[in-house]
Design a protein around this motif. Sequence first.
Motif, PDB file in Angstrom:
ATOM      1  N   HIS A   1       1.045 -35.132  -1.582  1.00 58.73           N
ATOM      2  CA  HIS A   1       0.514 -36.479  -1.746  1.00 58.73           C
ATOM      3  C   HIS A   1       1.612 -37.341  -2.381  1.00 58.73           C
ATOM      4  CE1 HIS A   1      -3.822 -34.699  -1.931  1.00 58.73           C
ATOM      5  NE2 HIS A   1      -3.232 -34.543  -0.766  1.00 58.73           N
TER       6      HIS A   1
ATOM      7  N   ALA B   1      -2.325 -17.706  -1.613  1.00 58.29           N
ATOM      8  CA  ALA B   1      -2.670 -17.578  -0.187  1.00 58.29           C
ATOM      9  C   ALA B   1      -3.427 -18.795   0.348  1.00 58.29           C
ATOM     10  CB  ALA B   1      -3.466 -16.297   0.057  1.00 58.29           C
ATOM     11  N   THR B   2      -3.086 -19.969  -0.128  1.00 60.77           N
ATOM     12  CA  THR B   2      -3.774 -21.170   0.368  1.00 60.77           C
ATOM     13  C   THR B   2      -3.033 -21.812   1.539  1.00 60.77           C
ATOM     14  OG1 THR B   2      -2.649 -22.696  -1.146  1.00 60.77           O
ATOM     15  CG2 THR B   2      -4.656 -21.675  -1.947  1.00 60.77           C
ATOM     16  N   THR B   3      -1.907 -21.247   1.950  1.00 62.03           N
ATOM     17  CA  THR B   3      -1.237 -21.784   3.141  1.00 62.03           C
ATOM     18  C   THR B   3      -1.862 -21.232   4.406  1.00 62.03           C
ATOM     19  OG1 THR B   3       0.378 -20.098   2.685  1.00 62.03           O
ATOM     20  CG2 THR B   3       1.130 -22.339   2.436  1.00 62.03           C
ATOM     21  N   PHE B   4      -1.366 -21.726   5.512  1.00 60.94           N
ATOM     22  CA  PHE B   4      -1.839 -21.273   6.810  1.00 60.94           C
ATOM     23  C   PHE B   4      -0.683 -20.545   7.516  1.00 60.94           C
ATOM     24  CE2 PHE B   4      -4.031 -24.828   5.167  1.00 60.94           C
ATOM     25  CZ  PHE B   4      -5.362 -24.664   5.488  1.00 60.94           C
TER      26      PHE B   4
ATOM     27  N   CYS C   1      -5.044 -18.587   4.493  1.00 65.09           N
ATOM     28  CA  CYS C   1      -6.060 -19.451   5.094  1.00 65.09           C
ATOM     29  C   CYS C   1      -5.898 -19.582   6.610  1.00 65.09           C
ATOM     30  CB  CYS C   1      -6.014 -20.841   4.463  1.00 65.09           C
ATOM     31  SG  CYS C   1      -6.551 -20.861   2.765  1.00 65.09           S
TER      32      CYS C   1
ATOM     33  N   GLY D   1       5.054 -21.696  -7.489  1.00 65.07           N
ATOM     34  CA  GLY D   1       6.058 -20.941  -6.726  1.00 65.07           C
ATOM     35  C   GLY D   1       5.749 -20.914  -5.235  1.00 65.07           C
TER      36      GLY D   1
ATOM     37  N   THR E   1       6.058 -18.510 -11.822  1.00 62.06           N
ATOM     38  CA  THR E   1       5.741 -18.860 -10.431  1.00 62.06           C
ATOM     39  C   THR E   1       4.252 -19.027 -10.150  1.00 62.06           C
ATOM     40  OG1 THR E   1       6.068 -18.215  -8.146  1.00 62.06           O
ATOM     41  CG2 THR E   1       5.742 -16.408  -9.723  1.00 62.06           C
TER      42      THR E   1
ATOM     43  N   THR F   1       4.028 -23.072  -3.538  1.00 63.05           N
ATOM     44  CA  THR F   1       4.156 -24.417  -2.980  1.00 63.05           C
ATOM     45  C   THR F   1       5.632 -24.766  -2.755  1.00 63.05           C
ATOM     46  OG1 THR F   1       2.138 -25.004  -4.129  1.00 63.05           O
ATOM     47  CG2 THR F   1       3.477 -26.836  -3.364  1.00 63.05           C
TER      48      THR F   1
ATOM     49  N   TRP G   1       2.438 -12.956  -2.454  1.00 62.68           N
ATOM     50  CA  TRP G   1       1.143 -13.628  -2.439  1.00 62.68           C
ATOM     51  C   TRP G   1       1.068 -14.562  -3.636  1.00 62.68           C
ATOM     52  CZ3 TRP G   1      -3.138 -12.265   0.824  1.00 62.68           C
ATOM     53  CH2 TRP G   1      -4.381 -12.749   0.422  1.00 62.68           C
TER      54      TRP G   1
ATOM     55  N   TRP H   1      -0.436 -34.818  11.133  1.00 66.83           N
ATOM     56  CA  TRP H   1      -1.260 -33.594  11.140  1.00 66.83           C
ATOM     57  C   TRP H   1      -2.161 -33.676  12.371  1.00 66.83           C
ATOM     58  CZ3 TRP H   1      -0.591 -30.592   6.667  1.00 66.83           C
ATOM     59  CH2 TRP H   1      -0.139 -31.247   5.522  1.00 66.83           C
TER      60      TRP H   1
ATOM     61  N   ALA I   1       5.660 -27.577   0.448  1.00 63.83           N
ATOM     62  CA  ALA I   1       4.477 -28.306   0.921  1.00 63.83           C
ATOM     63  C   ALA I   1       4.742 -29.807   1.030  1.00 63.83           C
ATOM     64  CB  ALA I   1       3.311 -28.056  -0.039  1.00 63.83           C
TER      65      ALA I   1
ATOM     66  N   ALA J   1       7.992 -22.369  -2.315  1.00 59.43           N
ATOM     67  CA  ALA J   1       8.455 -21.445  -1.262  1.00 59.43           C
ATOM     68  C   ALA J   1       8.093 -21.979   0.121  1.00 59.43           C
ATOM     69  CB  ALA J   1       7.848 -20.065  -1.480  1.00 59.43           C
ATOM     70  N   TYR J   2       6.949 -22.681   0.205  1.00 60.79           N
ATOM     71  CA  TYR J   2       6.494 -23.251   1.480  1.00 60.79           C
ATOM     72  C   TYR J   2       7.035 -24.664   1.684  1.00 60.79           C
ATOM     73  CZ  TYR J   2       3.034 -24.758   4.969  1.00 60.79           C
ATOM     74  OH  TYR J   2       2.412 -25.236   6.099  1.00 60.79           O
TER      75      TYR J   2
HETATM   76  C1  LIG Z   1      -7.580 -27.435   0.603  1.00 59.80           C
HETATM   77  C2  LIG Z   1      -6.134 -27.276   0.956  1.00 59.80           C
HETATM   78  C3  LIG Z   1      -5.348 -28.410   1.095  1.00 59.80           C
HETATM   79  C4  LIG Z   1      -4.002 -28.276   1.416  1.00 59.80           C
HETATM   80  N1  LIG Z   1      -3.256 -29.404   1.522  1.00 59.80           N
HETATM   81  C5  LIG Z   1      -1.949 -29.304   1.810  1.00 59.80           C
HETATM   82  C6  LIG Z   1      -1.134 -30.453   1.861  1.00 59.80           C
HETATM   83  O1  LIG Z   1      -1.580 -31.581   1.601  1.00 59.80           O
HETATM   84  N2  LIG Z   1       0.169 -30.298   2.191  1.00 59.80           N
HETATM   85  C7  LIG Z   1       0.701 -29.054   2.476  1.00 59.80           C
HETATM   86  O2  LIG Z   1       1.888 -28.954   2.789  1.00 59.80           O
HETATM   87  N3  LIG Z   1      -0.047 -27.965   2.405  1.00 59.80           N
HETATM   88  C8  LIG Z   1      -1.338 -28.044   2.072  1.00 59.80           C
HETATM   89  N4  LIG Z   1      -2.099 -26.896   1.971  1.00 59.80           N
HETATM   90  C9  LIG Z   1      -1.445 -25.601   2.167  1.00 59.80           C
HETATM   91  C10 LIG Z   1      -0.382 -25.442   1.070  1.00 59.80           C
HETATM   92  O3  LIG Z   1       0.789 -24.980   1.617  1.00 59.80           O
HETATM   93  C11 LIG Z   1      -0.779 -24.664  -0.136  1.00 59.80           C
HETATM   94  O4  LIG Z   1      -1.809 -25.334  -0.796  1.00 59.80           O
HETATM   95  C12 LIG Z   1       0.297 -24.348  -1.183  1.00 59.80           C
HETATM   96  O5  LIG Z   1       1.445 -25.110  -1.054  1.00 59.80           O
HETATM   97  C13 LIG Z   1       0.698 -22.909  -1.097  1.00 59.80           C
HETATM   98  O6  LIG Z   1       0.602 -22.334  -2.360  1.00 59.80           O
HETATM   99  P1  LIG Z   1       0.131 -20.843  -2.578  1.00 59.80           P
HETATM  100  O7  LIG Z   1       0.426 -20.519  -3.981  1.00 59.80           O
HETATM  101  O8  LIG Z   1      -1.245 -20.596  -2.118  1.00 59.80           O
HETATM  102  O9  LIG Z   1       1.168 -20.077  -1.638  1.00 59.80           O
HETATM  103  P2  LIG Z   1       0.880 -18.871  -0.648  1.00 59.80           P
HETATM  104  O10 LIG Z   1       0.005 -19.314   0.461  1.00 59.80           O
HETATM  105  O11 LIG Z   1       0.439 -17.679  -1.412  1.00 59.80           O
HETATM  106  O12 LIG Z   1       2.362 -18.619  -0.118  1.00 59.80           O
HETATM  107  C14 LIG Z   1       3.006 -19.487   0.749  1.00 59.80           C
HETATM  108  C15 LIG Z   1       4.242 -18.785   1.314  1.00 59.80           C
HETATM  109  O13 LIG Z   1       5.205 -18.611   0.282  1.00 59.80           O
HETATM  110  C16 LIG Z   1       5.387 -17.227  -0.040  1.00 59.80           C
HETATM  111  N5  LIG Z   1       5.389 -17.154  -1.499  1.00 59.80           N
HETATM  112  C17 LIG Z   1       4.347 -17.336  -2.352  1.00 59.80           C
HETATM  113  N6  LIG Z   1       4.776 -17.234  -3.627  1.00 59.80           N
HETATM  114  C18 LIG Z   1       6.112 -16.993  -3.567  1.00 59.80           C
HETATM  115  C19 LIG Z   1       7.130 -16.767  -4.534  1.00 59.80           C
HETATM  116  N7  LIG Z   1       6.867 -16.782  -5.838  1.00 59.80           N
HETATM  117  N8  LIG Z   1       8.395 -16.538  -4.108  1.00 59.80           N
HETATM  118  C20 LIG Z   1       8.697 -16.520  -2.787  1.00 59.80           C
HETATM  119  N9  LIG Z   1       7.770 -16.692  -1.833  1.00 59.80           N
HETATM  120  C21 LIG Z   1       6.505 -16.939  -2.210  1.00 59.80           C
HETATM  121  C22 LIG Z   1       4.249 -16.480   0.607  1.00 59.80           C
HETATM  122  O14 LIG Z   1       4.621 -15.173   1.000  1.00 59.80           O
HETATM  123  C23 LIG Z   1       3.968 -17.374   1.830  1.00 59.80           C
HETATM  124  O15 LIG Z   1       4.857 -17.089   2.857  1.00 59.80           O
HETATM  125  C24 LIG Z   1      -3.441 -26.985   1.631  1.00 59.80           C
HETATM  126  C25 LIG Z   1      -4.238 -25.854   1.468  1.00 59.80           C
HETATM  127  C26 LIG Z   1      -5.566 -25.988   1.139  1.00 59.80           C
HETATM  128  C27 LIG Z   1      -6.387 -24.754   0.980  1.00 59.80           C
END
Ligand SMILES: Cc1cc2nc3c(=O)[nH]c(=O)nc-3n(C[C@H](O)[C@H](O)[C@H](O)COP(=O)(O)OP(=O)(O)OC[C@H]3O[C@@H](n4cnc5c(N)ncnc54)[C@H](O)[C@@H]3O)c2cc1C
Length: 470
Positions: free
Chosen positions: A150, A71-74, A31, A140, A108, A142, A68, A387, A147, A144-145
């Motif tokens: 809430h 991919a909802t992180t930034f 994102c 997984g 994951t 979330t 991947w 934020w 997050a 890994a990041y």
């Molecule tokens: C509408 C919206 C609201 C959001 N609100 C918040 C919020 O309130 N707080 C917040 O902190 N974030 C928020 N985010 C971003 C948030 O980080 C993601 O929602 C979520 O935590 C990431 O999950 P994902 O599965 O999409 O991970 P991805 O984006 O796919 O991956 C995140 C990172 O971890 C790695 N990764 C993914 N899976 C694995 C795995 N199995 N093993 C090792 N590494 C891995 C990826 O390579 C990447 O570097 C928001 C995003 C959106 C779109």
Amino acid sequence: MNELLERLSAICGPEHVTDVLADRLCYRRDCGPTPGGVPDIVVRPESTTEVVEIVKVANQARKPLFIWGRATTFVDFGIQEGCIVMALDLMKRIVKIDLESQVVTTETGAIWHAVDSELNRLGWEMTVPGGGGMFSCTIGGTVAYNAVPHGITEYGITGGHVVSLQVVLADGTVIRTSSAANTDVPLSFERGANGPDLTGLFIGSCGTLGIITEVTMRIHRIPECERFLFYAFDTVDDCVDAAQAIQQRDAATFLIGLFGGPKPDGVEGEVFLHTIIRDNVGEAERRAQAASICCETFRGRAQDADGTRRYWTEHMYSWLRNTSAKAYYGGRPYFCPEVAGFLPTQALKEAVPMLHEYVASNADFARVGMRVKGFDVYFSPNAAYLWVDTLYLEMSPEAKEVGLQVRAEIAEMLFSRWMSPGGIVSGIAPYIMPRLGTAFALMKTIKAALDPHNILNPGVLMLGQENIND
Ligand SMILES: Cc1cc2nc3c(=O)[nH]c(=O)nc-3n(C[C@H](O)[C@H](O)[C@H](O)COP(=O)(O)OP(=O)(O)OC[C@H]3O[C@@H](n4cnc5c(N)ncnc54)[C@H](O)[C@@H]3O)c2cc1C
């Protein structure tokens, strides 16, 4: 068919491997605002065994492997041109709900809210509610990041609720962490067991040190009731003091401050505090009274908290400002290059006015039509997670340039004084990683030891950027 494609197809089945351009274009970026390169291949394993084999192939071919979730992180490092993307969305089973040990184990790729929904049927939930991306993010990814979730005011950060992990290292070794590391009794129930906290190594490291394939999270019974409060204040100082008083009394499950951006519809005031309390009926009432007293002591004025309730129960951020999603997100497409991080609660009294001054004195803001979406704060148990969300017009290259410059300047301003980010996205990494000094050096040493060929997510967290073929 090239050799790599053949080998990956043999591992996962041809239906889960693609080199078709139209497919690969969908895996260029998360994102974040930067389009990445186009991967050569996208592969979607269904099991840990398949992940192991894929990692071995990538290592032999010296091909970077980008992980991947959904991919909802930034994180926004973009995908390297010509790499392999390993998408984990097919690994989505709930392995076990263990009410005795009060944990749930999932693969994951399970979607955060889908797991919580299954637990809800039993009257249980994960001990942390997930972030705003809960409807699409994976467990997984979330973890890994790490997050910022809430409910952070009472429950703390996501990583604190992880009991154990199964991880595939860059050479294909599979490890289990915590109590589950004992190979004779691989049971997931205690994070603090069996020596150093290896679980913590993979939380927040964004896939640079290993691939999480299974996660065990703590669970608890759904609290009996929820209470909502909403207060308006005339000054930042009063609002900050009220928030800190609430933190010191453990009165809130989730405390959210609005210090900038559009004001809530129909409410007089300058800054605003939403409080969500989850507990049994008696305790919820006591905590609500404590929170009200804290707000009123610092001249807060009670408001209708229906927006707070709708935000919490309908999961729509716009209700924090008493508006529907349409009003909040409508209009031209905007992009949000956020800067976010933890700072001491009292530091908000300096940081918030400084941000307002920065925006007022930056002529580029008005010139390219930038907006402030919010200077919003999730209060943690003992600090503030701020934020800084600015918006630029996505279709304008000039606005994008200004937007990214603004992000850089705000990052420099905040990280040099008070702030440490939670998740580290590419736009802010150059402003924080060098500041980590010997801690950053240790991260590089660990990366080099675990992933000498820089196969896993090279460049993320500014780790493993050296030439992949060295
Ligand atoms: C509408 C919206 C609201 C959001 N609100 C918040 C919020 O309130 N707080 C917040 O902190 N974030 C928020 N985010 C971003 C948030 O980080 C993601 O929602 C979520 O935590 C990431 O999950 P994902 O599965 O999409 O991970 P991805 O984006 O796919 O991956 C995140 C990172 O971890 C790695 N990764 C993914 N899976 C694995 C795995 N199995 N093993 C090792 N590494 C891995 C990826 O390579 C990447 O570097 C928001 C995003 C959106 C779109």
